[in-house]
Design a protein around this motif. Structure first.
Motif, mmCIF file in Angstrom:
data_model
loop_
_atom_site.group_PDB
_atom_site.id
_atom_site.type_symbol
_atom_site.label_atom_id
_atom_site.label_comp_id
_atom_site.label_asym_id
_atom_site.label_seq_id
_atom_site.Cartn_x
_atom_site.Cartn_y
_atom_site.Cartn_z
ATOM 1 N N ASP A 232 2.453 1.839 7.668
ATOM 2 C CA ASP A 232 1.058 1.788 7.233
ATOM 3 C C ASP A 232 0.123 2.015 8.429
ATOM 4 O O ASP A 232 -0.610 3.009 8.466
ATOM 5 N N LEU B 273 -2.576 0.923 9.323
ATOM 6 C CA LEU B 273 -4.024 0.980 9.123
ATOM 7 C C LEU B 273 -4.676 -0.401 9.206
ATOM 8 O O LEU B 273 -5.834 -0.561 8.835
ATOM 9 N N GLU C 253 -8.375 -1.325 8.071
ATOM 10 C CA GLU C 253 -8.505 -2.154 6.879
ATOM 11 C C GLU C 253 -9.293 -3.432 7.185
ATOM 12 O O GLU C 253 -10.109 -3.869 6.372
ATOM 13 N N HIS D 204 -4.475 2.740 -0.673
ATOM 14 C CA HIS D 204 -5.060 3.924 -0.038
ATOM 15 C C HIS D 204 -4.091 5.075 -0.160
ATOM 16 O O HIS D 204 -2.905 4.877 -0.407
ATOM 17 N N HIS E 245 0.856 -1.180 0.000
ATOM 18 C CA HIS E 245 0.000 0.000 0.000
ATOM 19 C C HIS E 245 0.889 1.226 0.000
ATOM 20 O O HIS E 245 1.979 1.203 0.566
#
Ligand code: ZN
Ligand code: ZN
Ligand code: ZN
Length: 150
Positions: free
Chosen positions: A110, A112, A116, A130, A91
């Protein structure tokens, strides 16, 4: 993405490997992290004595984007910016944008996973990528402000 990969992508898709296209890629690579706008890329190339017309730059960036060579980024300022795609990133990294000096800092974590997982589980939405933009005041600008307040 490196120069060789870019060159074969162009050839496979019926585009010529012109000196200008190679020069643009190398300039983007050299200025990785700067997130250049087409105008900035134009100046960087001109400084190197490589005069590429602005229309050619726009057109080439469009081709690069359609082939997955660059990411087109919108930091809500005057122009779109471009950076070379890093295929090692599952990502895209996040960007911190200073509202005062417009400096862009990359955040290479990341973090997230939780969000996610919720998006995939509760919304049945398959995440492919993203683009996170975090706006605020960078450290240098924050310190400058403190000085003036003293
Ligand atoms: Zn992610
Ligand atoms: Zn700043
Ligand atoms: Zn970036």
């Amino acid at each position: 993405m490196n120069l060789d990969e870019m060159r074969s992508l162009l050839t496979e898709n019926g585009y010529k490997n012109t000196t200008q296209r190679n020069g643009m890629f190398l300039a983007l690579e050299k200025h990785a992290g700067d997130h250049l706008s087409p105008e900035q890329l134009h100046s960087v190339l001109a400084e190197e004595g490589n005069h590429v017309g602005i229309a050619t730059i726009y057109r080439t960036l469009q081709i690069f984007e359609s082939l997955g060579i660059v990411h087109k980024l919108d930091f809500d300022d005057r122009a779109y910016r471009y950076e070379i795609v890093n295929q090692d990133e599952a990502h895209m990294h996040h960007h911190l944008i200073c509202e005062r000096c417009e400096k862009v800092t990359e955040l290479h974590v990341d973090l997230l996973d939780k969000l996610e997982a919720i998006v995939e589980k509760d919304y049945g939405f398959t995440i492919t990528d993203h683009a996170v933009k975090i706006f605020g005041i960078c450290k240098a600008c924050g310190e400058k402000q403190e000085e003036t307040l003293e």
